[in-house]
Design a protein around this motif. Structure first.
Motif, PDB file in Angstrom:
ATOM      1  N   HIS B  43      21.176  -2.946  -0.058  1.00  0.00           N
ATOM      2  CA  HIS B  43      20.251  -2.796   1.061  1.00  0.00           C
ATOM      3  C   HIS B  43      19.512  -1.467   0.917  1.00  0.00           C
ATOM      4  CE1 HIS B  43      22.908  -5.866   3.038  1.00  0.00           C
ATOM      5  NE2 HIS B  43      21.693  -6.357   3.223  1.00  0.00           N
ATOM      6  N   THR B  45      17.132   1.294   2.683  1.00  0.00           N
ATOM      7  CA  THR B  45      16.574   1.809   3.933  1.00  0.00           C
ATOM      8  C   THR B  45      15.520   2.847   3.593  1.00  0.00           C
ATOM      9  OG1 THR B  45      18.692   1.485   5.047  1.00  0.00           O
ATOM     10  CG2 THR B  45      17.110   2.941   6.128  1.00  0.00           C
ATOM     11  N   TYR B  47      13.270   5.870   5.349  1.00  0.00           N
ATOM     12  CA  TYR B  47      13.142   6.736   6.526  1.00  0.00           C
ATOM     13  C   TYR B  47      11.686   7.190   6.608  1.00  0.00           C
ATOM     14  CZ  TYR B  47      18.135   6.427   6.257  1.00  0.00           C
ATOM     15  OH  TYR B  47      19.412   5.916   6.207  1.00  0.00           O
ATOM     16  N   LEU B  77      14.948  -2.049   5.266  1.00  0.00           N
ATOM     17  CA  LEU B  77      15.138  -1.635   6.645  1.00  0.00           C
ATOM     18  C   LEU B  77      14.329  -0.350   6.811  1.00  0.00           C
ATOM     19  CD1 LEU B  77      16.588  -1.984   9.357  1.00  0.00           C
ATOM     20  CD2 LEU B  77      18.500  -0.675   8.410  1.00  0.00           C
ATOM     21  N   LYS B  79      13.290   2.760   9.115  1.00  0.00           N
ATOM     22  CA  LYS B  79      13.707   3.502  10.312  1.00  0.00           C
ATOM     23  C   LYS B  79      12.827   4.728  10.499  1.00  0.00           C
ATOM     24  CE  LYS B  79      18.661   2.474  10.449  1.00  0.00           C
ATOM     25  NZ  LYS B  79      19.992   3.073  10.338  1.00  0.00           N
TER      26      LYS B  79
END
Lengths: 163, 719
Positions: B43, B45, B47, B77, B79
Motif C-alpha cells: 500500500h 500512501t 502525504y 491513499l 492524506k
C-alpha cells in the motif's frame, strides 16, 4: 422526549425540542455527513429526508421530526453500497471542495425518487435551493440527468416489453 | 532541481528531521521521505503538502509523484501532510497553499521524490533478486524481472537499509502515462458519501463548543458587557472575553449560539464607525483626482506618447469594483485540544505553518509539540489563509482548560471577514489608427491587499517576535505601502497581458480600516474588468473588431496571442439566437493565459449568461478534467461577483448578513461552460484562479452589444 427513526433505526432525543435537527444529528448522534452552511435554510448544505421529502434541517426544530423517518447521506448509501446518484457523482468527478455535496445529493435523491426520469427543468427547480460555491452546477446536473436518463431508458424498455 | 526546503532524500529511520515528524508509520511501513510510505503489503500512501480546498490538488500532486514512482495515483491513499517544515511551499518558504502555485512549484520536486524512490526500490530489488538493476523494470507498483512481477512492498525492508539515490533522471513528457490523462479525483468517493472530514467534523472527547460575538465595526473593542442572562442560559459553561470580542462556551453548539444572543455589549467607536459605501467610493475617486499616486512600474515614455497622440482620440475612463466576501460554504471553525506538553488543532487552513506559529506564540509550547491536523477545506478562495479564528480558539481553550470547538455562523463570516478591497481604476489609452496601443496609463486607488494580509499573518509567521516589535513591524509595513512602495497585489494585471510600448502603472492608497485579504485571483479580480472593458472601448473607437484589436497588441506575448486567436476563431464561428450577444475578454494571471466568450441576453433589464466558452493555456494540464472543472467553477464564482457581489458598509458595519442579501449563483442561473485546453508540454502554471478575471468584462462587453449601455461598475446593473 422525542423519538424518530434515523436511517432506519429508532432513536430518542432528550434535549431542547427547539434544537434544529441538524445539530441533533451532528452533535448528539455524531453523523457528520450533513453540513452547516447558513443556519437560515438558504443554502441546502444541511438537506436530509423527512419521510422521504428533502428538507433543510438547520431551521427545522427536532420536535418536527417526532415519529417520522429521518434519512441522512449516511443512510442513502455508503462507500461499499453506493446509491446510483453517488456512483454518478463519482463518474462525473462532481465534487470540488465537497462541502455542499451531501446536501446536493440528498436534494437530488428526493427528486429522483419522486420523478425517476426528471427533466432538465425539473432538475433546475429541485436543485435551486442548494448553493455550490465552487460552482459544480454543470456536473451536478449532468450526474442527475445521467441517472434520470437511465430511468427513462429503463421505462422505455419496460414499456416495450409490456406492449 | 529541488526547490528550497523540500526534503527529498532523508528520513530513513533514525535520520534527522528537525522536529518530531507527523508521519505515523503503519503496518511496518517504509517511509523513504516526507511524502511517501510503502507497506510490505504494497500500500502506497502519499502525504500531500498542499491543502485540498476543491482545486483537486491531492489528485494533481498524487499524479505527479505517481508518474515517476510508477504507481497509479488512483490506487494510492492520499492524506493531508501534517505540520512540518518538510512540507513548506517552496516559494512561500512556509507551509501554505495559495497563489495558484502548488502544481507549478511542486511539479519538479515531487517528480524527483517519485523518481528517486523508484530508483531506490530498483536497487533493493536488484540486491534481493540478484539481478542487475538495469535489467529490471517497473509497472504500476511492481518490479518486473522478465516475466515475473514483484510488488514494491517485497523490497521495502532492504530499501530501508540503502542510501536514497539523488537526482535520478526524470521521464520525458512524451513517456507520461498518468500526467496529462483524465483520472478520477482521489477524494470523489469520500465527498459523494459524506465521509470526507472537514474541520467542522472534528469530534474530540470532552470537547465543548464556542461562538464569539464580534463588534459590528471591524477592530472595535468591547468597552463593557453584561453576561448575566447569557451566563445562566442552558448548557453555558463560561463567558470569556477574547481579543476579537466575547466568547460563549457551552456543552452544545446550539446552546452557545442561543446564549450568545443574550449578551449585551458596549462597543467603542472607531474611525471606521462612520464610513459608508458611498464615502468609500467618493474617497477612492478623490484620491485619483488628487493625482499624487505612487508609481509602481513604467516602460517607454508614456508622457511623450500621450503628447504625440491625437488628443481627440485618447480615451480616459473610470471603472469601479466593490468590496467582496469569499463566503466559502464551510463557515470558519477550529477545534483545539491543549494538554500539558502539546496541542492538537483540527481545522481547514491554507496556511498550516502560520496556524502552527500562532499556537506556538499563544500557548508557549514548543513548535514540534503542536500538531495541525488539516482537514478538507470547505472552500478557501483566500479566506482560509487568515488566522483570526485560530487566535480565537487558542484564547478560549487556554481560558476554559477543555478541548474547544469554535464555529463561526454565516453572519459572522459575511460581517467579520477579510474582504476583497474596493477599487477605483482610471485607465487612459491612446492607439494609432490601426489599433496599436501607443500609450497606456493605469491607476488604482483603494486599500492595499498585502499590507493587511501580512499584518494578520505576522504573529504566526514570526511566532517568537515580541508583541511590541510585531506591532511596530506591522505598522511600518502599512506605512511603507501607503507612502513609498506599491503593493504588487493591488495593481497586478493593469498592464501585463498586452505588449505595450509605453505604460505607467500607479497607485493611491486609501484604507478605511475594513480588513482585506487575497480573494480568488486577488488584484486581477478587478484590474481585468477595467483593462478588458477598455480594450473593447478602444476597439469601438477605432472601429475594429475587439479580437482583432487585442491580437494587434500581443506581439511579444505569443502564448496569449495564440489563446486569443483560437478563441477568436471559435467566437467567429458561433451562431446564437437573435437576442443573444457575445462578449470577449482575455487575461493573463498566475502564469496562465485565459480567453472567455460570454453569450448573454438582456430581458427587462435582467442580464442572463447562457454560455461561457473558455480557451486556456496553462502549460501541461496534469489532469485535464480537473483543469476543466476549475474553469467551470471559476466562471460561476466570477459570475456571482459580476451579477450580484457587493459588500456594503453603513456606519462602518457590513450590511450583508446571509445568502438572502449576499446571493450566490444557483443552478437555475448557471451558464453552460465549454473549455478548450491548448495542448502543451511546457511545465504547468496556475489554474485555480486564472479563470476568474476575464469573466466580468466578457459579460460587460456582451451587455454593451446587447443594450448599448457600457457598464463600468461592478456588480453589473443596467440603468
Amino acid at each position: 422526549m422525542i423519538t424518530f427513526s434515523l436511517n432506519g433505526e429508532p432513536v430518542r432525543f432528550n434535549g431542547d425540542p427547539s434544537t434544529p435537527l441538524l445539530w441533533v444529528i451532528r452533535d448528539d448522534f455524531k453523523l457528520k455527513g450533513s453540513k452547516f452552511g447558513c443556519g437560515a435554510g438558504l443554502c441546502g448544505a444541511c438537506t436530509m429526508h423527512l419521510d422521504g421529502t428533502a428538507i433543510k434541517t438547520c431551521v427545522l426544530p427536532v420536535a418536527a421530526a417526532a415519529d417520522k423517518a429521518v434519512t441522512t447521506i449516511e443512510g442513502l448509501g455508503n462507500p461499499e453500497d453506493l446509491h446510483p446518484l453517488q456512483t454518478a457523482w463519482i463518474e462525473h468527478n462532481v465534487p470540488q471542495c465537497g462541502y455542499c455535496q451531501s446536501g446536493q445529493i440528498m436534494a437530488a435523491a428526493a427528486l429522483i425518487a419522486d420523478k425517476p426520469s426528471a427533466s432538465s427543468e425539473d432538475v433546475d427547480n429541485a436543485m435551486s435551493g442548494n448553493i455550490c460555491r465552487c460552482g459544480c452546477y454543470p456536473r451536478i446536473k449532468a450526474a442527475i440527468m445521467s441517472v434520470a436518463a437511465s430511468a427513462l431508458s429503463y421505462d422505455a424498455a419496460a414499456t416495450e416489453a409490456n406492449s | 532541481m529541488v526547490g528550497g526546503g523540500i526534503v527529498v532524500a532523508v528520513a530513513l529511520p533514525g535520520c534527522a528531521f528537525k522536529g518530531p515528524h507527523p508521519i505515523e508509520v503503519t503496518d511496518a511501513g517504509f517511509v523513504p521521505n516526507a511524502f511517501l510510505q510503502i507497506t510490505p503489503d504494497n500500500h502506497v500512501t502519499f502525504y500531500c503538502p498542499s491543502d485540498e480546498m476543491g482545486q483537486g490538488i491531492r489528485t494533481g500532486l498524487a499524479t505527479i509523484v505517481g508518474e515517476e514512482l510508477d504507481v497509479n495515483p488512483a490506487t494510492m491513499l492520499v492524506k493531508a501532510a501534517g505540520s512540518h517544515e518538510d512540507y513548506n511551499n517552496p516559494e512561500f518558504r512556509v507551509q501554505g497553499t495559495g497563489g495558484s502555485n502548488a502544481v507549478r512549484v511542486f511539479y519538479e520536486p515531487l517528480r524527483q521524490v517519485g523518481a528517486d524512490t523508484r530508483a531506490l526500490l530498483l536497487n533493493a530489488a536488484s540486491l534481493d533478486l540478484g539481478i542487475p538493476a538495469d535489467q529490471l523494470l517497473t509497472a504500476d507498483g511492481f518490479i518486473v524481472a522478465g516475466d515475473r512481477r514483484y510488488p514494491y512492498g517485497d523490497f521495502v525492508e532492504t530499501a530501508s537499509s540503502l542510501e536514497m539515490p539523488i537526482a535520478t533522471e526524470l521521464k520525458a513528457p512524451s513517456r507520461f502515462k498518468y500526467i496529462g490523462a483524465d483520472a478520477p479525483r482521489v477524494d470523489a468517493l469520500a465527498k459523494a458519501t459524506g465521509t470526507a472530514n472537514f474541520g467542522i467534523d472534528a469530534d474530540v472527547p470532552g470537547m465543548v463548543y464556542a461562538v464569539v460575538v464580534r463588534p459590528p465595526v471591524a477592530g472595535s473593542k468591547a468597552l463593557s458587557f453584561d453576561d448575566s442572562t447569557a451566563r445562566v442560559a442552558p448548557g453555558v459553561l463560561a463567558v470569556v472575553p477574547v481579543s476579537s470580542g466575547v466568547a460563549v462556551v457551552a456543552e452544545r453548539y446550539w446552546q452557545a449560539n442561543q446564549a450568545a444572543k443574550k449578551l449585551t455589549i458596549d462597543w467603542e467607536e472607531t474611525p471606521l464607525s462612520t464610513v459608508t459605501s458611498e464615502q468609500v467610493r467618493q474617497d477612492l475617486s478623490a484620491a485619483l483626482e488628487a493625482d499624487n499616486d505612487t508609481e509602481s512600474t513604467r516602460a517607454g515614455d508614456p508622457e511623450k506618447a500621450f503628447a504625440d497622440a491625437d488628443a481627440g482620440t485618447i480615451l480616459e475612463t473610470d471603472y469601479y469594483a466593490p468590496f467582496l466576501a469569499h463566503a466559502p460554504m464551510e463557515p470558519l471553525n477550529a477545534t483545539l485540544r491543549i494538554t500539558e506538553d502539546g496541542a492538537d488543532l483540527w481545522t481547514g487552513v491554507q496556511f498550516v505553518g502560520a496556524a502552527q506559529g500562532v499556537l506556538e506564540r499563544l500557548t508557549g509550547l514548543p513548535r514540534g509539540n503542536i500538531k495541525i491536523h488539516n482537514q478538507f477545506l470547505g472552500g478557501g478562495f483566500g479566506r482560509r489563509a487568515t488566522l483570526s479564528h485560530i487566535v480565537e480558539v487558542a484564547e478560549i481553550a487556554l481560558s476554559v482548560d477543555k478541548p474547544v470547538q469554535l464555529l463561526w455562523s454565516r453572519e459572522d463570516d459575511l460581517r467579520h471577514g477579510f474582504y476583497r478591497p474596493a477599487a477605483m481604476m482610471k485607465i487612459k489609452a491612446a492607439a494609432d489608427s490601426e489599433g496599436h496601443i501607443t500609450a497606456w496609463q493605469a491607476r488604482r486607488s483603494g486599500a492595499n491587499i498585502s499590507a493587511q494580509t501580512f499584518k494578520n499573518a505576522l504573529p504566526g509567521v514570526l511566532p517568537n517576535l515580541p508583541t511590541g516589535l510585531l506591532n511596530g513591524l506591522a505598522g511600518a509595513m502599512d506605512y511603507v505601502f501607503k507612502n513609498w512602495a506599491v503593493d504588487g497585489s493591488s495593481v497586478e494585471g493593469l498592464h501585463e497581458t498586452y505588449s505595450l510600448p509605453s505604460y505607467q502603472v500607479s497607485h493611491a492608497s486609501v484604507d478605511h480600516g475594513l480588513p482585506t485579504t487575497f480573494w480568488r485571483s486577488v488584484g486581477h479580480s478587478y484590474t481585468s474588468f477595467a483593462v478588458e472593458s477598455m480594450m473593447d472601448e478602444l476597439a469601438e473607437a477605432k472601429q475594429l473588431d475587439p479580437v482583432a484589436l487585442r491580437l494587434k497588441n500581443l506581439n511579444d506575448k505569443p502564448r496569449m496571442q495564440n489563446v486569443v486567436a483560437e478563441a477568436g476563431q471559435l467566437m467567429a464561428a458561433m451562431t446564437v439566437p437573435e437576442n443573444h450577444h457575445l462578449g470577449f475578454a482575455a487575461h493573463s494571471s498566475f502564469g496562465t493565459d485565459v480567453a472567455q466568450i460570454a453569450e448573454v441576453s438582456v430581458t427587462e433589464g435582467q442580464i442572463r449568461v447562457h454560455k461561457v466558452t473558455c480557451v486556456v493555456d496553462c502549460g501541461l494540464a496534469v489532469n485535464p478534467d480537473i483543469v476543466t472543472a476549475q474553469l467551470e467553477g471559476a466562471v460561476m464564482f466570477a459570475l456571482t461577483a459580476a451579477l450580484y457581489g457587493s459588500i456594503d458598509l453603513e456606519g462602518g458595519a457590513v450590511v450583508q448578513s446571509n445568502f438572502h442579501n449576499y446571493p450566490i449563483l444557483r443552478m437555475n442561473e448557471s451558464p453552460a461552460v465549454d473549455v478548450v485546453i491548448i495542448e502543451s508540454e511546457t511545465p504547468p502554471t496556475g489554474i485555480g484562479e486564472p479563470g476568474v478575471p476575464p469573466l466580468a468584462p466578457a459579460v460587460a462587453n456582451a451587455v454593451y452589444r446587447a443594450t448599448g449601455q457600457r457598464l463600468r461598475d461592478l456588480p453589473l446593473q443596467l440603468a
